[in-house]
Design a protein around this motif. Structure first.
Motif, mmCIF file in Angstrom:
data_model
loop_
_atom_site.group_PDB
_atom_site.id
_atom_site.type_symbol
_atom_site.label_atom_id
_atom_site.label_comp_id
_atom_site.label_asym_id
_atom_site.label_seq_id
_atom_site.Cartn_x
_atom_site.Cartn_y
_atom_site.Cartn_z
ATOM 1 N N LEU A 8 0.835 -1.194 0.000
ATOM 2 C CA LEU A 8 0.000 0.000 0.000
ATOM 3 C C LEU A 8 0.872 1.245 0.000
ATOM 4 O O LEU A 8 1.930 1.295 0.632
ATOM 5 N N ILE A 13 -2.929 5.597 2.535
ATOM 6 C CA ILE A 13 -3.131 5.719 3.978
ATOM 7 C C ILE A 13 -3.528 7.146 4.343
ATOM 8 O O ILE A 13 -4.397 7.393 5.173
ATOM 9 N N LEU A 68 -0.628 -1.683 8.268
ATOM 10 C CA LEU A 68 -0.580 -0.404 7.565
ATOM 11 C C LEU A 68 0.284 0.611 8.291
ATOM 12 O O LEU A 68 0.933 1.455 7.663
ATOM 13 N N GLU A 250 -7.813 2.679 1.912
ATOM 14 C CA GLU A 250 -6.871 1.686 2.446
ATOM 15 C C GLU A 250 -7.593 0.609 3.249
ATOM 16 O O GLU A 250 -7.135 -0.541 3.326
#
Length: 459
Positions: A8, A13, A68, A250
């Motif tokens: 990601l 984010i 994340l 996300e």
């Protein structure tokens, strides 16, 4: 297929910035902000487990979100019996991501489109069956009904708006019975309908997985109508509120990655997955494995053209049950986020969507012995009978045996199937109607019981 972890970007984010009034996005938690996501699922609906029961039990979503970094994430799981209350909560902006069957998905899309903050999109499939075998009609064990035609004028329990009800409407219509005036449909939750069938208050119950298999397994019902007779795909899928997905892309990406993690797990460890689902849903493992084992539900997240086409064909159902807003399927179905999830894994989405084979193909039969955490596959139903006979001779207990219906291919319990001996071959059928269709074309065939078949088969 082994999936690689998702990659990601920081931009994805950073997209989670806005505070919404729904209470499903950024919330204050201690000294910092927490992104909250509310998931609506159905623990006992077997072909949504990769977005529900199995996913929750394995913690795949939480693992993905924790990886994340940056913000904190909070997952709230809400369990329901059918898709209708999930849709109601999404309309109220209180559920962000939910999973349900094809007909409930139609209602979900129709009900949520009027409100931009509630508007949903179909982002992935959980499980499907190309012929529709996941929805079935069952009757009491002592019922004299032998086909769907015998239900004319009778009371039938179904959850109106569910996949099981959609199948009932199609089946009755094809049989020339008006679904509104030709029968009396009692709108009941699966558990209530099951009790109504057992007490004799209704003549039949039309439901989605795993209710038909569960009742038959418990000897509380027998199968009257196999949804595969419709030869129309049935599926369950995942819907997300567009507003939430826009604010927190996300989170949706992490959910889809986690769904693929669960899909991978069920393909690699089908028995363990069935046991996990059974433990967390309060179902018999043998029933879960009926649907989640080889040759059962096709667990494939891709939005296949055949499913979308069948979905479009289901749209008239909306008007048949009430005053629903029109739904543009092409706008409602959006594979963008799923394509991204596949791309992050280094997988070719277009190649996957074109592949219509069951990722966990079935054999000619499967035997599960007590005390074993693995099963034995055999070449055909006759070979399964031999394996059962040998196991009994050795003093072993058969926990479950599964065979594909000789006409439709539906995976079913061997001991609950209707058997026909034709020469040296033994053929199982899910329903009396299917067996009669075969016998009508093959006068050499003879109807026998399961135990007779096991007893007389040559080892």
């Amino acid at each position: 297929m082994k999936y690689r972890p998702a990659r990601l970007t920081g931009a994805a984010i950073a997209a989670a910035l806005a505070l919404t009034a729904s209470g499903c996005s950024l919330q204050s938690s201690g000294g910092g902000d927490t992104v909250k996501v509310v998931i609506g699922y159905q623990s006992k609906t077997i072909n949504t487990v990769t977005a529900g029961t199995l996913l929750k039990a394995k913690g795949f979503l939480e693992q993905r979100l924790n990886a994340l970094g940056g913000k904190k994430y909070q997952v709230e799981w809400q369990d329901y019996d059918t898709g209708a209350p999930i849709t109601a909560q999404m309309v109220a902006e209180k559920i962000d991501i939910g999973s349900m069957g094809d007909y409930p998905l139609l209602i979900n899309g129709s009900r949520t489109q009027a409100n931009e903050r509630a508007k949903t999109e179909l982002v992935s499939i959980t499980g499907y069956h190309p012929k529709g075998a996941l929805n079935m009609v069952v009757v009491a064990p002592d019922s004299t009904a032998r086909s769907i035609n015998d239900l004319a004028g009778q009371k039938i329990s179904a959850s109106v708006g569910s996949a099981g009800h959609g199948t009932l409407v199609q089946a009755l219509t094809r049989a020339g019975i008006d679904p509104k005036s030709g029968v009396e449909v009692l709108n009941q939750q699966p558990q209530i309908g099951s009790s109504a069938l057992e007490s004799g208050q209704v003549a039949a119950l039309s439901q989605f997985v795993a209710w038909p298999g569960l009742l038959v397994f418990q000897n509380k019902a027998k199968l009257l109508y196999d949804g595969a007779e419709l030869n129309v795909p049935t599926f369950h899928g995942v819907v997300a509120r567009r507003d939430y997905a826009k604010q927190h892309p996300e989170v949706l990406d992490a959910f889809l990655q986690a769904q693929l993690d669960a899909t991978d797990f069920i393909h690699q460890h089908p028995v363990a997955a069935a046991q996990t689902v059974a433990d967390n849903a309060g179902l018999a493992p043998e029933v879960v494995y009926l649907y989640n084992g080889p040759g059962g539900t096709s667990f494939d997240a891709t939005l296949k053209p055949t499913l979308v086409s069948a979905f479009k064909g289901d749209v008239p159902y909306l008007k048949s049950i009430g005053d629903f807003a029109d739904l543009d399927i092409d706008t409602f179905v959006d594979p963008t986020a799923l394509r991204q999830a596949y791309r992050e894994r280094g997988l070719n989405y277009d190649a996957e969507v074109a592949n219509t084979a069951n990722p966990l193909p079935g054999a000619g039969g499967e035997l599960w012995l007590s005390g074993q955490d693995t099963t034995v596959s055999v070449a055909d139903p006759t070979a399964l009978l031999r394996a059962v006979k040998q196991a009994r001779a050795q003093g072993k207990t058969v926990r479950a045996a599964y065979v594909p219906d000789a006409e439709l291919g539906t995976r079913w319990f061997a001991d609950k199937s209707l058997w026909v001996r034709d020469g040296e071959n033994y053929l199982p059928f899910t329903t009396a109607a299917a067996a009669q269709r075969y016998l009508a074309q093959h006068p050499s065939g003879v109807s026998i019981t399961y135990d007779q078949a096991v007893s007389e088969v040559r080892v």
